[in-house]
Design a protein around this motif. Sequence first.
Motif, short mmCIF file in Angstrom:
data_model
loop_
_atom_site.label_atom_id
_atom_site.label_comp_id
_atom_site.label_asym_id
_atom_site.label_seq_id
_atom_site.Cartn_x
_atom_site.Cartn_y
_atom_site.Cartn_z
N VAL A 82 55.45 -61.43 -44.97
CA VAL A 82 55.82 -60.55 -43.85
C VAL A 82 56.21 -59.18 -44.39
N GLU A 83 56.96 -59.15 -45.48
CA GLU A 83 57.37 -57.86 -46.04
C GLU A 83 56.16 -57.07 -46.55
N TYR A 131 53.00 -57.23 -45.40
CA TYR A 131 52.23 -56.74 -44.27
C TYR A 131 53.00 -55.74 -43.41
N SER A 132 54.32 -55.77 -43.46
CA SER A 132 55.12 -54.81 -42.68
C SER A 132 55.52 -53.59 -43.53
N ASN A 167 59.17 -52.98 -43.72
CA ASN A 167 59.91 -52.76 -42.48
C ASN A 167 60.73 -54.00 -42.14
N THR A 200 47.13 -62.48 -42.50
CA THR A 200 48.03 -61.94 -41.48
C THR A 200 48.03 -62.83 -40.23
N GLN A 210 59.42 -60.73 -35.50
CA GLN A 210 58.61 -60.56 -36.70
C GLN A 210 57.12 -60.65 -36.36
N THR A 229 56.04 -57.53 -34.53
CA THR A 229 55.97 -56.37 -35.43
C THR A 229 54.70 -56.43 -36.27
N LEU A 230 54.41 -57.58 -36.86
CA LEU A 230 53.20 -57.73 -37.66
C LEU A 230 51.95 -57.47 -36.82
N LEU A 275 51.52 -53.75 -36.24
CA LEU A 275 51.18 -52.99 -37.45
C LEU A 275 49.79 -53.31 -38.00
N SER A 276 49.18 -54.38 -37.53
CA SER A 276 47.94 -54.86 -38.13
C SER A 276 46.71 -54.37 -37.38
#
Length: 182
Positions: A38-39, A41-42, A45, A125, A147, A150-151, A154-155
Motif C-alpha cells: 500500500v505504501e 502504490y500510495s 501517502n 494493485t 486505504q 485511496t489506492l 491514485l491508480s
Amino acid sequence: MTPYRPEFSAALEMFARISDAMAAQNLSRPILVGGAAVEIYSLSNINTGDFDIVTGSQTCFEGILVEHGFVRPSGPGMATRGWIHPDLKLGFEVVSSTLLDGQAERERVRPIRIGDSGIIEVIATEDIIADRMGQYASGTARDMLDQARTLFALSEGLDLDYMERRIRYETAGDYGVEDLQP
C-alpha cells in the motif's frame, strides 16, 4: 530522488538485496504484500510499520535475513513472528507461503527495480485493493476502506473486471468496484 520516506526507502533497498539473494539461489523472489505494498502504490501517502512477505521458501528467506543482519526480537513483551534489522525502523515478517491463498493471479505480480539495490516483486494493485476491501468487509479493520479508496484514486490502468471479481471474492459478494467511489 525517491518518492518515499527515508526509512521506507532504506527498507525497500534491503528487501531488494534480499530478493536478489533468493533469486541467485534459483528461488522465487518473495512477494511484498500488506501495508508495504500500500505504501509503495500510495507513494508513502499511507505509511506502514512492517513488511509482510509471501514466500514458499521461508527457511531460506529467514536465513538470508540473518545474513543481512536481521534478528528475531526476544524477551518480555516481544511476541512477534517477525524480524528486525537494527538499522531499519521496519520489521519483516513472512505471512504466508501462497499469495492470497492462491486466489491472486501470480502473473499480475509487479516487479519493481529499486535503484541499484535490485528487484522486488509486489502484489498487484487490484489484489491489494481487493485484500483491503476484504479486511474492511470482515468488520475488523474499518480503516481499510479508506486505504482501498485511496489506492483506487491514485491508480491508473486498473483491470476493473479482474478487480471486481477479486473484491467480490474477498468480501463474499458484499462489495464491488462501485464501493470504491467516495
